[in-house]
Design a protein around this motif. Structure first.
Motif, short mmCIF file in Angstrom:
data_model
loop_
_atom_site.label_atom_id
_atom_site.label_comp_id
_atom_site.label_asym_id
_atom_site.label_seq_id
_atom_site.Cartn_x
_atom_site.Cartn_y
_atom_site.Cartn_z
N GLY A 75 54.15 41.23 33.76
CA GLY A 75 53.44 42.69 33.76
C GLY A 75 52.07 42.84 33.28
N LYS A 76 51.25 41.65 34.04
CA LYS A 76 49.81 41.57 33.80
C LYS A 76 49.03 41.37 34.92
N LEU A 77 47.85 42.25 34.97
CA LEU A 77 46.79 41.99 35.95
C LEU A 77 45.84 41.41 35.25
N GLU A 78 44.87 40.58 35.79
CA GLU A 78 43.68 39.89 35.66
C GLU A 78 42.78 40.21 36.45
N VAL A 79 41.63 41.11 35.79
CA VAL A 79 40.61 41.56 36.70
C VAL A 79 39.28 41.14 36.35
N THR A 80 38.60 40.71 37.44
CA THR A 80 37.12 40.23 37.28
C THR A 80 35.90 41.44 37.22
N ALA A 81 34.75 41.09 36.65
CA ALA A 81 33.79 42.21 36.84
C ALA A 81 33.24 42.25 38.33
N TRP A 82 32.59 43.00 38.71
CA TRP A 82 31.88 43.23 39.92
C TRP A 82 30.77 42.11 39.88
N ALA A 83 30.57 41.43 41.14
CA ALA A 83 29.61 40.33 41.08
C ALA A 83 29.03 40.29 42.71
N ARG A 84 28.02 40.03 42.83
CA ARG A 84 27.71 39.83 44.24
C ARG A 84 28.18 38.62 44.88
N GLU A 85 28.48 37.37 44.08
CA GLU A 85 29.06 36.22 44.41
C GLU A 85 30.21 35.89 43.68
N LEU A 86 31.50 35.57 44.25
CA LEU A 86 32.55 35.25 43.35
C LEU A 86 32.47 33.65 43.27
#
Length: 186
Positions: A173-184
């Protein structure tokens, strides 16, 4: 003898054609079974440049060892510079487009490293990316959750678009979301 061989070949060939012609196309929308569907899913929303200039698109689901992820891409579609500083706004929706009780964590996952919130400035046409990841882990005694759509926006409070993304969350029941960035980074 030749006539018998020709008739057998025609019958065998005709059987395949008969079966193929009877079956209609699968439904255009997922069936609400609580499980991921394997058939076609609704089309993504049309590309429309919102007033904020932050046009978000969702890539295909990538899989690795029970983990899943999609890459979100935000494109500045306006002449004015777009500034992001944080995380996309994401929610998992069921077949009826109602939110599931999913926990959204701003952190790294098996699929991507979270760079943390940093100011990202985008001129017209420039892009930034973020990753939404989840695990398909199933524990005994709990019912697995499956979403049929992701509701996404570049920032909290902005207009959200609904994208057809099957999210087989298992029992996490969990999503892991990264911050916005120009490069992953992964």
């Amino acid at each position: 003898m030749r006539l018998a061989v020709v008739l057998i070949v025609l019958l065998v060939a005709g059987c395949g054609t008969e079966v193929a012609s009877r079956g209609g196309p699968p439904p255009a929308t997922p069936v609400p079974t609580g499980k991921a569907t394997g058939g076609p899913i609704p089309t993504p929303p049309p590309k429309v440049c919102p007033a904020s200039g932050a046009q978000v698109t969702v890539g295909p689901v990538e899989a690795a060892l029970g983990h899943r992820a999609v890459v979100l891409t935000v494109t500045n579609c306006r002449p004015k510079t777009l500034t992001l500083n944080g995380y996309p706004d994401v929610a998992v929706l069921d077949y009826w487009r109602k939110p599931l009780g999913t926990v959204v964590a701003h952190e790294s996952s098996y699929m991507a490293i979270d760079p943390g919130p940093k100011r990202v400035r985008l001129s017209k046409g420039q892009t930034a990316r973020a990753v939404v990841a989840w695990s398909n882990t199933v524990a005994d005694g709990a019912d697995p959750q499956t979403g049929q759509f992701l509701r996404v926006a570049a920032r909290t409070g902005e207009v959200q678009a609904v994208w057809p993304v099957v999210t087989d969350l298992g029992t996490t029941g969990k999503l892991e979301v990264t911050a916005w960035a120009r490069e992953l980074k992964n």
